[in-house]
Every structure is written in structure tokens, then in C-alpha cells.
Design a protein around this motif. Structure first.
Motif, PDB file in Angstrom:
ATOM      1  N   GLY A  40       0.815  -1.213   0.000  1.00 45.25           N
ATOM      2  CA  GLY A  40       0.000   0.000   0.000  1.00 45.25           C
ATOM      3  C   GLY A  40       0.846   1.258   0.000  1.00 45.25           C
ATOM      4  O   GLY A  40       0.519   2.248  -0.676  1.00 45.25           O
ATOM      5  N   LEU A  41       1.944   1.233   0.746  1.00 46.75           N
ATOM      6  CA  LEU A  41       2.874   2.365   0.768  1.00 46.75           C
ATOM      7  C   LEU A  41       3.425   2.620  -0.632  1.00 46.75           C
ATOM      8  O   LEU A  41       3.511   3.772  -1.096  1.00 46.75           O
ATOM      9  CB  LEU A  41       3.998   2.067   1.762  1.00 46.75           C
ATOM     10  N   ASP A  42       3.781   1.538  -1.322  1.00 43.36           N
ATOM     11  CA  ASP A  42       4.297   1.688  -2.682  1.00 43.36           C
ATOM     12  C   ASP A  42       3.212   2.177  -3.650  1.00 43.36           C
ATOM     13  O   ASP A  42       3.492   2.966  -4.560  1.00 43.36           O
ATOM     14  CB  ASP A  42       4.876   0.361  -3.170  1.00 43.36           C
ATOM     15  N   ALA A  43       1.981   1.696  -3.454  1.00 41.93           N
ATOM     16  CA  ALA A  43       0.897   2.092  -4.359  1.00 41.93           C
ATOM     17  C   ALA A  43       0.636   3.597  -4.300  1.00 41.93           C
ATOM     18  O   ALA A  43       0.212   4.190  -5.298  1.00 41.93           O
ATOM     19  CB  ALA A  43      -0.375   1.319  -4.019  1.00 41.93           C
ATOM     20  N   ARG A  44       0.900   4.215  -3.160  1.00 42.66           N
ATOM     21  CA  ARG A  44       0.703   5.669  -3.052  1.00 42.66           C
ATOM     22  C   ARG A  44       2.023   6.421  -3.209  1.00 42.66           C
ATOM     23  O   ARG A  44       2.097   7.617  -2.891  1.00 42.66           O
ATOM     24  CB  ARG A  44       0.021   6.023  -1.728  1.00 42.66           C
ATOM     25  N   ALA A  45       3.080   5.696  -3.680  1.00 41.84           N
ATOM     26  CA  ALA A  45       4.400   6.296  -3.925  1.00 41.84           C
ATOM     27  C   ALA A  45       4.912   7.019  -2.696  1.00 41.84           C
ATOM     28  O   ALA A  45       5.488   8.109  -2.774  1.00 41.84           O
ATOM     29  CB  ALA A  45       4.355   7.240  -5.126  1.00 41.84           C
ATOM     30  N   GLY A  46       4.727   6.373  -1.521  1.00 46.86           N
ATOM     31  CA  GLY A  46       5.037   7.041  -0.263  1.00 46.86           C
ATOM     32  C   GLY A  46       6.441   6.859   0.242  1.00 46.86           C
ATOM     33  O   GLY A  46       6.872   7.597   1.134  1.00 46.86           O
ATOM     34  N   PHE A  47       7.189   5.884  -0.296  1.00 48.45           N
ATOM     35  CA  PHE A  47       8.538   5.651   0.216  1.00 48.45           C
ATOM     36  C   PHE A  47       9.509   6.439  -0.646  1.00 48.45           C
ATOM     37  O   PHE A  47      10.125   5.922  -1.571  1.00 48.45           O
ATOM     38  CB  PHE A  47       8.855   4.161   0.221  1.00 48.45           C
ATOM     39  N   ARG A  48       9.633   7.715  -0.315  1.00 48.24           N
ATOM     40  CA  ARG A  48      10.364   8.666  -1.153  1.00 48.24           C
ATOM     41  C   ARG A  48      11.483   9.293  -0.331  1.00 48.24           C
ATOM     42  O   ARG A  48      11.246   9.888   0.725  1.00 48.24           O
ATOM     43  CB  ARG A  48       9.406   9.748  -1.638  1.00 48.24           C
ATOM     44  N   PHE A  49      12.700   9.144  -0.791  1.00 54.27           N
ATOM     45  CA  PHE A  49      13.815   9.864  -0.175  1.00 54.27           C
ATOM     46  C   PHE A  49      15.002   9.850  -1.124  1.00 54.27           C
ATOM     47  O   PHE A  49      15.041   9.078  -2.080  1.00 54.27           O
ATOM     48  CB  PHE A  49      14.189   9.287   1.198  1.00 54.27           C
ATOM     49  N   GLY A  50      15.956  10.736  -0.843  1.00 54.67           N
ATOM     50  CA  GLY A  50      17.095  10.868  -1.734  1.00 54.67           C
ATOM     51  C   GLY A  50      16.707  11.330  -3.122  1.00 54.67           C
ATOM     52  O   GLY A  50      17.395  11.040  -4.109  1.00 54.67           O
ATOM     53  N   GLY A  51      15.571  12.027  -3.205  1.00 56.26           N
ATOM     54  CA  GLY A  51      15.115  12.508  -4.495  1.00 56.26           C
ATOM     55  C   GLY A  51      14.492  11.449  -5.376  1.00 56.26           C
ATOM     56  O   GLY A  51      14.244  11.688  -6.561  1.00 56.26           O
ATOM     57  N   GLN A  52      14.211  10.275  -4.828  1.00 51.68           N
ATOM     58  CA  GLN A  52      13.656   9.174  -5.595  1.00 51.68           C
ATOM     59  C   GLN A  52      12.479   8.545  -4.870  1.00 51.68           C
ATOM     60  O   GLN A  52      12.387   8.600  -3.642  1.00 51.68           O
ATOM     61  CB  GLN A  52      14.713   8.091  -5.840  1.00 51.68           C
ATOM     62  N   VAL A  53      11.599   7.925  -5.648  1.00 52.29           N
ATOM     63  CA  VAL A  53      10.566   7.063  -5.087  1.00 52.29           C
ATOM     64  C   VAL A  53      11.124   5.649  -5.075  1.00 52.29           C
ATOM     65  O   VAL A  53      11.480   5.102  -6.121  1.00 52.29           O
ATOM     66  CB  VAL A  53       9.266   7.116  -5.910  1.00 52.29           C
ATOM     67  N   ARG A  54      11.235   5.080  -3.890  1.00 58.07           N
ATOM     68  CA  ARG A  54      11.776   3.727  -3.733  1.00 58.07           C
ATOM     69  C   ARG A  54      10.636   2.731  -3.553  1.00 58.07           C
ATOM     70  O   ARG A  54       9.495   3.110  -3.289  1.00 58.07           O
ATOM     71  CB  ARG A  54      12.699   3.688  -2.513  1.00 58.07           C
TER      72      ARG A  54
END
Length: 437
Positions: A303-317
């Protein structure tokens, strides 16, 4: 890799009364267990047992710490998941701001282990609970304790004890806003609690911040869940400037939430408010994220990935790919009473099932890994048994060892007194006591 060696004076001698310890083996101090070369599938260790993949855990720790540093926030991981002082200490060594606990007994475990900055992320009760907390805190004058409050009654109970007893360490009170569980349901209610605290402040009894737990707002509907969580976070963010205006000073304040897989929504909703108040610090409390799983956290990270929520270092991980499940439960095949049915020696006493059944992952025979156990499913659990449906043609025999993934680390680890740390080849290289009481 973080150092997960046993720390401090707690190095108990364990023997074959403990899950996993080989029957008939001479007792060993805990720090010697990792020097024996045991494997969960080698035929010597007593099954069932629970293990921790040390390399996967180290990767999860590094990943989450990189995430919080990138976002300029702090983390006080919730210790209720492993209830292991050694593991909690490892997270502090990796950069955690402090540690979170759920109740007074858990606080006692970590205070006795030498930890001194704790968030007690729960209401504790009333007058009797306030006296119990004070009795514990009196032994640790150098502790920094912060406790959730969501009622004037609890503020008053704590005030009576802290005002009436000398020698207690400072107690910080965090006004909790909530949805779905505890916490004030409006800014007006939270403001009344804040006023009660401010009216009773002393150098050792002070308002230190605001808190929320967004995970309790979750529902079965993903959109409704985000609406409820975002609403709680927005209320918390709006309350911060009101708080600063009311207290009338520049004291450091904690703003704490993010005790679930929705920490991205917490950062998105609270970062601006915290940045606008240079004397406040956003503290996440996620703890089970360091362990991941093959169930509820697997779904949560999807679910976190589906909302593109794991974002850091200028990237969506991809959180679902980057975090690795750490825990396994190992059990033997006891019986093959029907075609395509295996009975394994693992049950409700050994593994969680409140957020999903365990998942068969791999098969071992005579100390040798065979293959992934594709297509097998746990149908149900008894107190000591798992009923496993096998796909047609499966080569499974009585005495084989099955490696299971688990769902919900918080309600699996509490069944075990010892957690065995494994190297990449599944050799036991460490052991950690848990303290679930």
C-alpha cells in the motif's frame, strides 16, 4: 551490519527448557549459543523455534535510518515488537532518538537495561497507575520520560504524585489527539487538557509535546483509511501553533506520530508545521517496520508503494522490495495423514494468526535445504499443530523441516523467550532474550 551481540550484565544460562535449545545439551550462557554452529534444520535444535535473519535486519535498520535522516525527522522505535533490550539498544546505536514503550512494565525493562529516553505511547490508567509509574521512575533520576495523556483525570492523577513526592525525574506530558483508539477527538478537548497541564507545571512536571497514533484510524477501505489518517494528522498539525501560542515560551517540543506503515502520511502532513516551529522535533515511532513480515506488513508496504510514499534521496523507492522479512518460525512435519495434507509441529502457542496465517517458504531434509515450498498453504492452527495443504506431487516426508514466514511480528515474538539470530547460511550466530513478562 549493526552489532546485535548481547549487551550488559544480562547473560543468563539457558537449557533445554527453552524452545530451540538441543535436548540433553549442557546448559549454556546466552552469549555462547551463537558459537555452537547450530542450524534450525540440522536435527539437533528443538523445534519449533523462531529466528531472526541478521543480515536482513541490518539492511532494514540502515534503510529506515537513511529514510528518517533524509526527511530531517527522528525516530523512537516501538520496543513492544521484540521486547528485547539488546535489539532496542542496537536501534539506539544506529541513530534512534529514543525508544517507545506501551506500558509501565515495558518501561521497567528498558530502564533496567540502561536506556533513559522513553516515550510511553499510551495512557497508563488513573491514580494507582500514576503511583506505580512514580515508584519505577524514582529508581532512575536521570531518566527522561514522556507519557501520553488524553484526559484531565490522568493529568490530575500524575500531578498529585509528582507534586507530592520528591526525588522523581522530570515527567513530560504529551497531549494525545486520536481517531479510532485513545486520544482527544478535537482541538478543543486537547486544549482543555493542555490548560490543565500548564496550570500544574513545575520543573519536573511539564508539557513536552503532542502525540497521535494514526494506525488506529485504519479501516478495510484504503481510501477511507487515508482520509481518516490525513484528517488526524491535519488536526495535529493545526494544533501545534495553537500550543506554541498558549505556552508562551520557546521550550523544545516533541511532535510524535508515525507508529505504523503510514509514516509517509505523517511526514507529509506534519513536516511543514514542525518546520515552522524551530523548537519542535518530529519523532516517528515505527518499530515493526524493522522486522517486516510475510503478511500484514507485506500488504502494508504494498500500500505504501501504491501511493508512492517511500520517497527519499530525491527518488521514489519500493518499500516492498527494499525492506526484507526478518523473522521465521521453523517446525517439523509430524504426520502425513491424508493426500496433500501435512501436520506440522507449530501452532497457536508458537506463531501469530491475528493478521493472517503463517506461510510455508522452504523445505529441508536431513540437514540439507531442498527447495522452496511453492503452492503450500496453512489452512488452520491448533494449539500445537499447523494443518498445511500441499500441492499435488509434493515430495514432503515425515521429519522434514519447514521454514515458515509469519504475519504480524508484534503478536508472534511474544510467544518466545529466545530469538535466534541467523547468518546468511542459516547458522545460529547469536541469541537474544525477550522480556514479555
Amino acid at each position: 551490519m549493526p552489532d546485535l551481540s548481547v549487551t550488559g550484565p544480562d547473560n543468563p544460562v539457558i537449557d533445554d527448557r527453552i524452545r530451540g535449545f538441543p535436548p540433553g545439551h549442557a546448559p549454556l550462557p546466552l552469549d555462547a549459543v551463537g558459537k555452537q554452529g547450530w542450524k534450525p534444520y540440522d536435527g539437533a535444535m528443538a523445534l519449533p523455534l523462531i529466528s531472526l535473519d541478521r543480515a536482513a535486519f541490518a539492511g532494514n535498520v540502515a534503510l529506515m535510518m537513511e529514510y528518517v535522516r533524509d526527511h530531517g525527522v527522528a525516530i523512537a522505535p516501538h520496543a513492544k515488537t521484540p521486547m528485547s533490550a539488546a535489539i532496542a539498544g542496537t536501534l539506539l546505536a544506529a541513530g534512534a532518538w529514543g525508544t517507545t514503550v506501551a506500558d509501565i512494565r515495558q518501561a521497567a525493562v528498558l530502564l533496567k537495561a540502561g536506556q533513559r529516553r522513553l516515550i510511553l505511547a499510551n495512557e497508563i490508567g488513573g491514580a494507582a497507575a500514576a503511583r506505580r509509574l512514580a515508584a519505577l521512575a524514582a529508581n532512575y533520576p536521570d531518566a527522561a520520560l514522556h507519557v501520553f495523556v488524553d484526559s484531565i483525570d490522568l493529568v490530575e492523577a500524575l500531578r498529585v504524585v509528582w507534586h507530592g513526592r520528591s526525588g522523581l525525574p522530570p515527567l513530560g506530558l504529551l497531549v494525545e489527539l486520536g481517531a479510532g483508539r485513545a486520544g482527544a477527538r478535537s482541538a478543543e478537548a486537547a486544549g482543555a487538557i493542555l490548560d490543565a497541564i500548564l496550570a500544574a507545571e513545575t520543573p519536573t512536571f511539564r508539557f513536552t509535546g503532542i502525540a497521535a497514533y494514526e494506525g488506529a484510524a485504519a479501516t478495510a477501505d484504503a481510501e477511507e483509511t487515508l482520509r481518516r489518517i490525513d484528517g488526524l494528522v491535519a488536526m495535529t498539525a493545526a494544533f501545534l501553533p495553537e500550543v506554541r501560542a498558549r505556552i508562551g515560551d520557546a521550550r523544545p517540543l516533541i511532535v510524535t506520530a508515525g507508529g505504523s506503515v503510514f509514516f509517509d502520511r505523517v511526514i507529509a502532513g506534519l513536516s511543514a508545521a514542525v518546520a515552522a516551529d524551530p523548537d519542535s522535533l518530529l519523532v516517528l515511532r515505527s518499530g515493526a517496520i524493522f522486522f517486516h513480515d510475510h503478511g500484514v506488513y507485506e500488504r502494508g508496504l504494498a500500500g505504501l508503494d501504491a501511493r508512492a510514499g517511500f520517497r527519499f534521496g530525491g527518488q521514489v523507492r519500493s518499500a516492498g522490495s527494499d525492506f526484507k522479512p526478518v523473522l521465521r518460525v521453523w517446525a517439523e512435519v509430524l504426520s502425513l495423514p491424508e493426500p496433500a495434507l501435512a501436520i506440522c509441529g507449530m501452532g497457536l502457542r508458537d506463531v501469530a494468526m491475528d493478521q493472517g496465517l503463517p506461510r510455508p517458504l522452504a523445505l529441508y531434509r536431513d540437514g540439507v535445504p531442498l527447495a522452496a515450498l511453492a503452492g503450500a498453504d496453512v489452512l488452520r492452527l491448533n494449539d500445537q499443530h499447523a494443518f498445511v495443504a500441499l500441492p499435488a506431487g509434493s515430495d514432503v516426508r515425515v521429519g522434514d523441516v519447514v521454514e515458515f514466514g509469519i504475519s504480524h511480528p508484534c503478536t508472534c515474538l511474544d510467544r518466545h523467550a529466545i530469538l535466534y539470530g541467523l547468518a546468511p547460511d542459516h547458522t545460529v550466530t547469536a541469541a537474544y532474550t525477550t522480556s514479555f513478562g
